[in-house]
Design a protein around this motif. Sequence first.
Motif, short mmCIF file in Angstrom:
data_model
loop_
_atom_site.label_atom_id
_atom_site.label_comp_id
_atom_site.label_asym_id
_atom_site.label_seq_id
_atom_site.Cartn_x
_atom_site.Cartn_y
_atom_site.Cartn_z
N ALA A 61 14.72 1.96 4.35
CA ALA A 61 15.78 1.04 3.76
C ALA A 61 15.76 1.08 2.71
O ALA A 61 14.75 2.10 2.03
N VAL A 62 16.62 0.82 1.17
CA VAL A 62 16.63 1.05 0.42
C VAL A 62 15.65 -0.36 -0.44
O VAL A 62 15.52 -1.43 0.28
N LEU A 63 14.74 0.25 -1.86
CA LEU A 63 14.20 -1.47 -2.35
C LEU A 63 15.00 -1.47 -3.41
O LEU A 63 15.16 -0.91 -4.62
N PHE A 64 15.29 -2.72 -3.51
CA PHE A 64 15.75 -3.30 -4.73
C PHE A 64 14.59 -4.11 -5.85
O PHE A 64 13.99 -4.06 -5.86
N GLY A 65 15.07 -4.01 -7.10
CA GLY A 65 14.81 -4.69 -7.99
C GLY A 65 13.42 -4.29 -8.73
O GLY A 65 13.60 -3.19 -8.07
N ASN A 66 12.25 -4.57 -8.98
CA ASN A 66 11.15 -4.49 -10.14
C ASN A 66 10.28 -3.42 -8.76
O ASN A 66 10.19 -4.76 -7.46
N ILE A 67 10.00 -2.40 -8.93
CA ILE A 67 8.45 -2.13 -8.09
C ILE A 67 7.82 -1.25 -9.13
O ILE A 67 7.43 -1.49 -10.13
N ILE A 68 6.49 -1.95 -8.69
CA ILE A 68 4.85 -1.33 -9.68
C ILE A 68 3.69 -0.88 -7.61
O ILE A 68 4.08 -0.94 -6.95
N PHE A 69 3.73 -0.05 -9.17
CA PHE A 69 2.58 1.03 -8.50
C PHE A 69 1.08 0.94 -9.09
O PHE A 69 1.08 0.84 -10.68
N ALA A 70 0.50 0.22 -8.39
CA ALA A 70 -0.95 0.31 -9.00
C ALA A 70 -2.56 0.86 -7.87
O ALA A 70 -2.16 1.33 -6.91
N GLY A 71 -3.05 0.93 -8.31
CA GLY A 71 -4.80 1.30 -7.69
C GLY A 71 -4.95 0.20 -6.58
O GLY A 71 -4.46 -0.81 -7.29
N TRP A 72 -6.08 1.32 -5.28
CA TRP A 72 -6.16 -0.12 -4.69
C TRP A 72 -8.15 -0.27 -4.81
O TRP A 72 -7.89 1.42 -4.58
N ASP A 73 -8.10 -0.65 -4.85
CA ASP A 73 -10.38 -0.36 -4.56
C ASP A 73 -10.77 -1.20 -3.16
O ASP A 73 -10.50 -2.30 -3.62
N SER A 74 -10.21 -0.59 -2.22
CA SER A 74 -11.02 -0.75 -0.68
C SER A 74 -12.50 -1.80 -1.35
O SER A 74 -12.45 -2.40 0.19
N SER A 75 -13.52 -0.91 -1.40
CA SER A 75 -14.68 -1.58 -1.39
C SER A 75 -14.70 -2.93 -1.84
O SER A 75 -15.81 -4.21 -1.80
N LYS A 76 -13.96 -3.24 -3.10
CA LYS A 76 -13.89 -4.69 -4.09
C LYS A 76 -12.97 -4.97 -3.25
O LYS A 76 -12.60 -6.98 -4.23
N MET A 77 -11.61 -4.76 -2.52
CA MET A 77 -10.31 -5.37 -1.73
C MET A 77 -9.43 -5.45 -3.36
O MET A 77 -9.24 -7.11 -3.29
N LYS A 78 -9.06 -5.80 -4.03
CA LYS A 78 -8.78 -5.70 -4.99
C LYS A 78 -7.85 -4.70 -5.81
O LYS A 78 -8.48 -3.54 -5.75
N VAL A 79 -7.03 -4.85 -6.56
CA VAL A 79 -6.00 -3.43 -7.91
C VAL A 79 -7.34 -3.33 -8.54
O VAL A 79 -7.59 -4.15 -9.39
N CYS A 80 -6.79 -2.42 -8.84
CA CYS A 80 -7.05 -1.11 -10.30
C CYS A 80 -6.49 -0.07 -10.63
O CYS A 80 -4.98 -0.18 -10.22
N SER A 81 -6.98 -0.03 -11.50
CA SER A 81 -6.05 1.21 -12.12
C SER A 81 -6.05 2.51 -12.12
O SER A 81 -6.43 2.48 -10.85
N LEU A 82 -4.73 2.65 -11.79
CA LEU A 82 -4.33 4.40 -11.66
C LEU A 82 -5.24 5.51 -11.88
O LEU A 82 -5.18 4.97 -13.32
N THR A 83 -5.85 6.39 -11.69
CA THR A 83 -6.09 7.64 -12.45
C THR A 83 -4.91 8.57 -13.01
O THR A 83 -3.73 8.31 -12.67
N ASP A 84 -5.83 9.48 -14.01
CA ASP A 84 -4.44 9.79 -14.18
C ASP A 84 -3.66 11.10 -13.30
O ASP A 84 -2.38 11.03 -12.53
N ASP A 85 -4.61 11.79 -12.08
CA ASP A 85 -4.15 11.98 -10.84
C ASP A 85 -3.74 11.08 -10.23
O ASP A 85 -2.03 12.25 -9.70
N GLN A 86 -3.88 9.72 -9.61
CA GLN A 86 -3.09 9.24 -9.06
C GLN A 86 -1.49 8.83 -9.69
O GLN A 86 -0.14 8.68 -9.72
N ILE A 87 -1.02 8.69 -10.71
CA ILE A 87 -0.74 8.39 -11.88
C ILE A 87 0.86 9.64 -11.61
O ILE A 87 2.34 9.58 -11.24
N LYS A 88 -0.10 11.07 -11.70
CA LYS A 88 1.32 12.31 -11.43
C LYS A 88 1.70 11.95 -9.71
O LYS A 88 3.09 12.44 -10.06
N TYR A 89 0.75 11.64 -8.72
CA TYR A 89 1.09 11.64 -7.34
C TYR A 89 2.16 10.38 -7.91
O TYR A 89 3.55 10.79 -6.43
N CYS A 90 2.50 9.10 -7.81
CA CYS A 90 3.07 8.39 -8.62
C CYS A 90 4.48 8.92 -8.90
O CYS A 90 5.85 8.14 -8.19
#
Length: 117
Positions: free
Chosen positions: A78-107
Motif C-alpha cells: 500500500a502507499v502511505l500518503f501525508g506525513n510520516i513519523i519515525f520514532a524510537g519505542w521503549d517497550s519496557s516503559k511502553m512509550k515513545v523515545c529518541s532514535l539512536t544514531d544507528d536507528q536514524i541511519k536505519y530509518c
Amino acid sequence: MIKIIVKKPGVMPEIVEIEGMSEINKIIGNVDEQGNGWNYASSDIRMQIGPGIDEYCKADAINNFNFEQNLWNHFDSAVLFGNIIFAGWDSSKMKVCSLTDDQIKYCFDYIASKEMK
C-alpha cells in the motif's frame, strides 16, 4: 526532548526534536477539536519497521489520493500518503523515545528503499 524523523511528501526526511507523543500526532494530523495532538501512542497506524523503531501515519492516509503520496508501506502492499513519523519505542516503559544514531541511519536507508519511483 525526543529525536524523531519527519518524512513529508516530496521532501527529504528531517531529524527534529519534539516533546512527546502529542507532537507526533499533531504532525501526522491526529488532533482533537481544538487542534491539539492526541497524547497516546496508539496513533491511527503505528507499526514496527526495525529494532525499537516505529512508523506513524494516519489510518485514512493509506491509499488516499486526497493526500500527497509519500512512501510504500513496510510490505510494499500500500502507499502511505501525508506525513510520516519515525520514532524510537521503549517497550519496557511502553512509550515513545529518541532514535539512536544507528536507528536514524536505519530509518534513512528504509525511507530510501520505500520511496515512490
